[in-house]
Design a protein around this motif. Sequence first.
Motif, PDB file in Angstrom:
ATOM      1  N   ARG A   3     -14.280 -20.891 -27.199  1.00 47.54           N
ATOM      2  CA  ARG A   3     -12.923 -21.113 -27.699  1.00 47.54           C
ATOM      3  C   ARG A   3     -11.964 -20.697 -26.598  1.00 47.54           C
ATOM      4  NH1 ARG A   3      -9.734 -23.939 -31.241  1.00 47.54           N
ATOM      5  NH2 ARG A   3      -7.684 -22.973 -31.176  1.00 47.54           N
ATOM      6  N   THR A   4     -11.090 -21.607 -26.162  1.00 45.15           N
ATOM      7  CA  THR A   4     -10.236 -21.308 -25.022  1.00 45.15           C
ATOM      8  C   THR A   4      -8.879 -21.966 -25.187  1.00 45.15           C
ATOM      9  OG1 THR A   4      -9.996 -21.547 -22.614  1.00 45.15           O
ATOM     10  CG2 THR A   4     -11.138 -23.323 -23.780  1.00 45.15           C
ATOM     11  N   ASP A   5      -7.863 -21.389 -24.534  1.00 47.46           N
ATOM     12  CA  ASP A   5      -6.553 -22.025 -24.482  1.00 47.46           C
ATOM     13  C   ASP A   5      -6.351 -22.751 -23.156  1.00 47.46           C
ATOM     14  OD1 ASP A   5      -6.364 -19.867 -22.811  1.00 47.46           O
ATOM     15  OD2 ASP A   5      -4.622 -18.956 -23.770  1.00 47.46           O
ATOM     16  N   ASN A   6      -7.432 -22.860 -22.365  1.00 49.27           N
ATOM     17  CA  ASN A   6      -7.373 -23.587 -21.095  1.00 49.27           C
ATOM     18  C   ASN A   6      -8.539 -24.570 -20.990  1.00 49.27           C
ATOM     19  OD1 ASN A   6      -6.667 -24.365 -18.464  1.00 49.27           O
ATOM     20  ND2 ASN A   6      -7.890 -22.734 -17.547  1.00 49.27           N
ATOM     21  N   PRO A   7      -8.633 -25.521 -21.928  1.00 51.88           N
ATOM     22  CA  PRO A   7      -9.779 -26.437 -21.895  1.00 51.88           C
ATOM     23  C   PRO A   7      -9.823 -27.305 -20.650  1.00 51.88           C
ATOM     24  CG  PRO A   7      -8.134 -27.198 -23.474  1.00 51.88           C
ATOM     25  CD  PRO A   7      -7.731 -25.820 -23.045  1.00 51.88           C
ATOM     26  N   LEU A   8      -8.657 -27.685 -20.132  1.00 59.15           N
ATOM     27  CA  LEU A   8      -8.646 -28.613 -19.003  1.00 59.15           C
ATOM     28  C   LEU A   8      -9.235 -27.981 -17.750  1.00 59.15           C
ATOM     29  CD1 LEU A   8      -5.215 -30.416 -19.446  1.00 59.15           C
ATOM     30  CD2 LEU A   8      -7.415 -30.837 -20.526  1.00 59.15           C
ATOM     31  N   GLY A  25     -11.896 -30.988 -30.825  1.00 60.02           N
ATOM     32  CA  GLY A  25     -10.517 -30.746 -31.219  1.00 60.02           C
ATOM     33  C   GLY A  25     -10.116 -31.686 -32.331  1.00 60.02           C
ATOM     34  N   GLU A  26      -9.147 -31.277 -33.133  1.00 58.36           N
ATOM     35  CA  GLU A  26      -8.712 -32.105 -34.250  1.00 58.36           C
ATOM     36  C   GLU A  26      -8.151 -33.434 -33.764  1.00 58.36           C
ATOM     37  OE1 GLU A  26      -5.917 -29.807 -36.470  1.00 58.36           O
ATOM     38  OE2 GLU A  26      -7.464 -28.765 -37.619  1.00 58.36           O
ATOM     39  N   PRO A  27      -8.219 -34.473 -34.589  1.00 57.07           N
ATOM     40  CA  PRO A  27      -7.619 -35.753 -34.213  1.00 57.07           C
ATOM     41  C   PRO A  27      -6.128 -35.588 -33.921  1.00 57.07           C
ATOM     42  CG  PRO A  27      -8.981 -35.995 -36.185  1.00 57.07           C
ATOM     43  CD  PRO A  27      -8.874 -34.528 -35.923  1.00 57.07           C
ATOM     44  N   GLY A  28      -5.655 -36.325 -32.919  1.00 54.80           N
ATOM     45  CA  GLY A  28      -4.224 -36.354 -32.658  1.00 54.80           C
ATOM     46  C   GLY A  28      -3.709 -35.377 -31.624  1.00 54.80           C
ATOM     47  N   ILE A  29      -4.570 -34.508 -31.059  1.00 55.32           N
ATOM     48  CA  ILE A  29      -4.073 -33.542 -30.066  1.00 55.32           C
ATOM     49  C   ILE A  29      -4.051 -34.137 -28.665  1.00 55.32           C
ATOM     50  CG2 ILE A  29      -4.855 -31.576 -31.422  1.00 55.32           C
ATOM     51  CD1 ILE A  29      -7.112 -31.197 -29.381  1.00 55.32           C
ATOM     52  N   ARG A 156     -27.948 -29.532 -24.478  1.00 55.24           N
ATOM     53  CA  ARG A 156     -27.863 -29.994 -23.094  1.00 55.24           C
ATOM     54  C   ARG A 156     -26.440 -30.120 -22.575  1.00 55.24           C
ATOM     55  NH1 ARG A 156     -32.574 -31.857 -25.182  1.00 55.24           N
ATOM     56  NH2 ARG A 156     -34.356 -32.009 -23.752  1.00 55.24           N
ATOM     57  N   VAL A 157     -25.479 -29.664 -23.365  1.00 54.37           N
ATOM     58  CA  VAL A 157     -24.079 -29.797 -22.964  1.00 54.37           C
ATOM     59  C   VAL A 157     -23.348 -28.481 -23.170  1.00 54.37           C
ATOM     60  CG1 VAL A 157     -24.030 -32.259 -23.552  1.00 54.37           C
ATOM     61  CG2 VAL A 157     -23.361 -30.567 -25.278  1.00 54.37           C
ATOM     62  N   MET A 158     -22.189 -28.367 -22.530  1.00 53.32           N
ATOM     63  CA  MET A 158     -21.294 -27.241 -22.791  1.00 53.32           C
ATOM     64  C   MET A 158     -20.406 -27.607 -23.977  1.00 53.32           C
ATOM     65  SD  MET A 158     -18.158 -25.671 -20.525  1.00 53.32           S
ATOM     66  CE  MET A 158     -19.149 -24.709 -19.368  1.00 53.32           C
ATOM     67  N   HIS A 159     -20.330 -26.706 -24.956  1.00 56.34           N
ATOM     68  CA  HIS A 159     -19.501 -26.929 -26.137  1.00 56.34           C
ATOM     69  C   HIS A 159     -18.194 -26.152 -25.974  1.00 56.34           C
ATOM     70  CE1 HIS A 159     -22.815 -28.735 -28.551  1.00 56.34           C
ATOM     71  NE2 HIS A 159     -23.545 -28.015 -27.702  1.00 56.34           N
ATOM     72  N   LEU A 160     -17.081 -26.871 -26.065  1.00 48.65           N
ATOM     73  CA  LEU A 160     -15.777 -26.272 -25.796  1.00 48.65           C
ATOM     74  C   LEU A 160     -14.819 -26.631 -26.919  1.00 48.65           C
ATOM     75  CD1 LEU A 160     -14.064 -24.780 -23.596  1.00 48.65           C
ATOM     76  CD2 LEU A 160     -13.488 -27.038 -22.712  1.00 48.65           C
ATOM     77  N   GLU A 161     -14.135 -25.641 -27.429  1.00 49.63           N
ATOM     78  CA  GLU A 161     -13.144 -25.885 -28.476  1.00 49.63           C
ATOM     79  C   GLU A 161     -11.830 -25.268 -28.057  1.00 49.63           C
ATOM     80  OE1 GLU A 161     -12.469 -25.164 -33.301  1.00 49.63           O
ATOM     81  OE2 GLU A 161     -14.100 -24.151 -32.243  1.00 49.63           O
ATOM     82  N   GLY A 162     -10.765 -26.004 -28.204  1.00 51.93           N
ATOM     83  CA  GLY A 162      -9.466 -25.459 -27.844  1.00 51.93           C
ATOM     84  C   GLY A 162      -8.426 -26.549 -27.746  1.00 51.93           C
ATOM     85  N   ASP A 163      -7.200 -26.183 -28.049  1.00 51.62           N
ATOM     86  CA  ASP A 163      -6.088 -27.122 -27.947  1.00 51.62           C
ATOM     87  C   ASP A 163      -5.453 -27.006 -26.571  1.00 51.62           C
ATOM     88  OD1 ASP A 163      -6.599 -27.711 -30.542  1.00 51.62           O
ATOM     89  OD2 ASP A 163      -4.977 -26.483 -31.361  1.00 51.62           O
ATOM     90  N   SER A 165      -2.483 -26.806 -23.846  1.00 54.59           N
ATOM     91  CA  SER A 165      -1.245 -26.042 -23.897  1.00 54.59           C
ATOM     92  C   SER A 165      -0.094 -26.883 -24.456  1.00 54.59           C
ATOM     93  CB  SER A 165      -0.892 -25.565 -22.478  1.00 54.59           C
ATOM     94  OG  SER A 165       0.450 -25.188 -22.399  1.00 54.59           O
ATOM     95  N   VAL A 166       0.614 -26.314 -25.429  1.00 54.18           N
ATOM     96  CA  VAL A 166       1.788 -26.997 -25.980  1.00 54.18           C
ATOM     97  C   VAL A 166       2.866 -27.123 -24.909  1.00 54.18           C
ATOM     98  CG1 VAL A 166       3.625 -26.869 -27.710  1.00 54.18           C
ATOM     99  CG2 VAL A 166       1.293 -26.224 -28.327  1.00 54.18           C
ATOM    100  N   GLU A 167       2.996 -26.095 -24.060  1.00 52.53           N
ATOM    101  CA  GLU A 167       4.001 -26.145 -22.993  1.00 52.53           C
ATOM    102  C   GLU A 167       3.711 -27.285 -22.030  1.00 52.53           C
ATOM    103  OE1 GLU A 167       2.399 -23.428 -23.969  1.00 52.53           O
ATOM    104  OE2 GLU A 167       4.046 -22.395 -24.984  1.00 52.53           O
ATOM    105  N   ASP A 168       2.430 -27.458 -21.671  1.00 55.94           N
ATOM    106  CA  ASP A 168       2.072 -28.567 -20.783  1.00 55.94           C
ATOM    107  C   ASP A 168       2.376 -29.908 -21.436  1.00 55.94           C
ATOM    108  OD1 ASP A 168       1.222 -26.773 -18.917  1.00 55.94           O
ATOM    109  OD2 ASP A 168      -0.925 -27.020 -19.321  1.00 55.94           O
TER     110      ASP A 168
END
Length: 366
Positions: A3-8, A25-29, A156-163, A165-168
């Motif tokens: 869980r991260t706030d820097n997914p990119l 991530g949820e649809p629409g982000i 076999r993959v990295m699992h990443l969850e996070g939105d 940045s709203v500022e970006d």
Amino acid sequence: MIRTDNPLGIIAGNVAAGGVTVWYGEPGIGKTALMGQIAQALGMEFISLSCALLNYLDLEGFPLQDKTSQGESIITRHWEGVWKEVTQAEGPATLFLLDEITRVPSAQARNALLRVIQERIVGSAPIRSNVAIVATANPVGSDQGVADLGSALGNRVMHLEGDPSVEDWHQWMRKQSHEHALVSAFLTVETSLVHQFPKQQKDRSGAWPSRRSWDNVGKAAASMKKLGLAPSQWVAGYVGEGAARSFAEWIAKLDIPSPDLILADPLRIAVPPRIDMLVACLAGLVRATRSRFTKQAYDACAKYMERVLQGNPDVAVEYITALHEAVDAKAGKIQPVGYVSPPALMLARREQNLMLDKIKTALSKK
């Protein structure tokens, strides 16, 4: 699951390492659009495939009757579309997105996809070495048709969850158009309306506020205005009744100085005290300055920005940067005057460029 706030940043780093990341991530982000931005930042082509439409035969290749050089009949496999692009022997560095990977429609297709990720093979054709694979997914239970990856693929993959940045996202919106900037300005005060994923399944197929739907509002606004349609007449079709009502009321009460007045008298026209009004004001000012693109307009804009910088440096830096980018785009026909980027902004850009250079170097060695 991370869980991260820097997914990119994590996704870009894993791309350089040759790993496959599944971003939940949820649809629409805006997951798909942001993957495209990662590709652009890394200097890569970007192609995507909707896994909801994945067919087993797409991966195995279509059987066609052919002949050998001796004239003997044989069956060969041929791939089309994105699979043809990623299996060509030569081609540009490419970021290949498996979009909505948790929507693969059949077990047969999931098994074939396992080889794509584990062995980098499509049927019997190898994926080109400079193709990086990434994936996006909606969380299990967030929508109909979403299933987990299963143990074989999931391990076999990295699992990443996070939105992201709203500022970006706000900065991205403000660069798209004046209408997008107005939407962003509204959402700087109505922060809860940026993204409201419906709790009830029955409401998810309708209009509701998300980054994607607000982007669509920005895209449609100019055309709707030309047709004489007020926001109260159409915005609800994208973001729902409640969010649309708040946006229409905010637009109706918007009271900011016009760009013409500011450029005529930048030292006397008042700076809006509220952050949402200031963002809307500066978006229009930068747009007007760019459209004129005279030294007189640029100087007047810079003087006004100096006053904004004293009270709201973060907002001012963003629009000062936009002005300098405009100068660069005009091949330096007008030399920048007034302010250059503050040291903190220059340092942040330098660190970002160093990270991107490292990633590009790692990809070039593959």
